[in-house]
Design a protein around this motif. Structure first.
Motif, PDB file in Angstrom:
ATOM      1  N   UNK A 291     -88.827   3.657 115.824  1.00 47.02           N
ATOM      2  CA  UNK A 291     -88.669   4.932 115.136  1.00 47.02           C
ATOM      3  C   UNK A 291     -87.257   5.028 114.573  1.00 47.02           C
ATOM      4  N   UNK A 292     -87.166   5.577 113.365  1.00 46.68           N
ATOM      5  CA  UNK A 292     -85.895   5.864 112.728  1.00 46.68           C
ATOM      6  C   UNK A 292     -85.819   7.377 112.557  1.00 46.68           C
ATOM      7  N   UNK A 293     -84.685   7.960 112.831  1.00 43.93           N
ATOM      8  CA  UNK A 293     -84.514   9.412 112.779  1.00 43.93           C
ATOM      9  C   UNK A 293     -83.401   9.763 111.799  1.00 43.93           C
ATOM     10  N   UNK A 294     -83.547  10.908 111.152  1.00 40.93           N
ATOM     11  CA  UNK A 294     -82.482  11.412 110.286  1.00 40.93           C
ATOM     12  C   UNK A 294     -82.329  12.913 110.520  1.00 40.93           C
ATOM     13  N   UNK A 295     -81.078  13.348 110.493  1.00 42.76           N
ATOM     14  CA  UNK A 295     -80.750  14.772 110.489  1.00 42.76           C
ATOM     15  C   UNK A 295     -79.957  15.036 109.221  1.00 42.76           C
ATOM     16  N   UNK A 296     -80.418  16.007 108.441  1.00 45.71           N
ATOM     17  CA  UNK A 296     -79.712  16.402 107.223  1.00 45.71           C
ATOM     18  C   UNK A 296     -79.011  17.721 107.481  1.00 45.71           C
ATOM     19  N   UNK A 297     -77.710  17.767 107.215  1.00 46.84           N
ATOM     20  CA  UNK A 297     -76.933  18.998 107.343  1.00 46.84           C
ATOM     21  C   UNK A 297     -76.429  19.378 105.959  1.00 46.84           C
ATOM     22  N   UNK A 298     -76.895  20.528 105.420  1.00 49.79           N
ATOM     23  CA  UNK A 298     -76.469  20.932 104.083  1.00 49.79           C
ATOM     24  C   UNK A 298     -75.017  21.408 104.076  1.00 49.79           C
ATOM     25  N   UNK A 299     -74.354  21.230 102.960  1.00 48.07           N
ATOM     26  CA  UNK A 299     -73.000  21.757 102.792  1.00 48.07           C
ATOM     27  C   UNK A 299     -73.047  23.278 102.763  1.00 48.07           C
ATOM     28  N   UNK A 300     -74.029  23.843 102.060  1.00 48.45           N
ATOM     29  CA  UNK A 300     -74.206  25.295 101.937  1.00 48.45           C
ATOM     30  C   UNK A 300     -75.113  25.779 103.072  1.00 48.45           C
TER      31      UNK A 300
ATOM     32  N   UNK B 206     -81.294   4.872 114.611  1.00 52.48           N
ATOM     33  CA  UNK B 206     -80.034   4.154 114.699  1.00 52.48           C
ATOM     34  C   UNK B 206     -79.322   4.135 113.348  1.00 52.48           C
ATOM     35  N   UNK B 207     -78.009   3.931 113.394  1.00 51.98           N
ATOM     36  CA  UNK B 207     -77.168   3.984 112.199  1.00 51.98           C
ATOM     37  C   UNK B 207     -77.286   2.703 111.378  1.00 51.98           C
TER      38      UNK B 207
ATOM     39  N   UNK C 138     -82.422  -3.519 114.942  1.00 47.04           N
ATOM     40  CA  UNK C 138     -83.592  -3.025 115.672  1.00 47.04           C
ATOM     41  C   UNK C 138     -84.304  -4.163 116.418  1.00 47.04           C
ATOM     42  N   UNK C 139     -84.998  -3.795 117.481  1.00 44.11           N
ATOM     43  CA  UNK C 139     -85.750  -4.776 118.266  1.00 44.11           C
ATOM     44  C   UNK C 139     -87.051  -5.131 117.551  1.00 44.11           C
ATOM     45  N   UNK C 140     -87.645  -6.258 117.936  1.00 48.14           N
ATOM     46  CA  UNK C 140     -88.931  -6.655 117.370  1.00 48.14           C
ATOM     47  C   UNK C 140     -89.981  -5.636 117.794  1.00 48.14           C
TER      48      UNK C 140
END
Length: 116
Positions: free
Chosen positions: A90-99, A78-79, A84-86
């Protein structure tokens, strides 16, 4: 007549995809071109410390980095600002490179405990 070289020379290079290095050794020119594809950065993101229910997610918990350091954008789910609930979330991240020529996107998951 040109005398023969009797010494071995060694060159080690690490190149990003598509880059070329050139080295002049005496009368010879050595050209090395990287043939490997784009690199996927490694995301470093430790499980955040537990938080109490009612605490909104912030940069304190959503603080992933990349190795090597690559300019780009991190999108968390989530952003930031989410509640978050008690329990364990899980926390997720997606990294998008500029290059995107030399680097590919990367993803990671961590978990956080939310105490009631």
């Amino acid at each position: 007549m040109i005398p023969m070289c009797t010494k071995w020379l060694s060159l080690t290079a690490t190149l990003r995809a598509g880059l070329t290095a050139m080295m002049v050794i005496g009368m010879a020119v050595l050209t090395v071109t990287s043939a490997r594809g784009a690199t996927t950065p490694i995301i470093t993101w430790a499980n955040p410390a537990s938080i109490a229910y009612g605490t909104l997610l912030s940069a304190t918990q959503l603080n992933a980095t990349t190795t090597p350091t690559v300019p780009g954008t991190f999108v968390y789910l989530p952003a930031s600002g989410s509640l978050p609930t008690a329990g364990t979330n899980n926390l997720y991240v997606t990294f998008t490179p500029t290059d995107t020529t030399n680097f590919t996107p990367a993803t990671a998951t961590v978990s956080i405990t939310v105490t009631p």
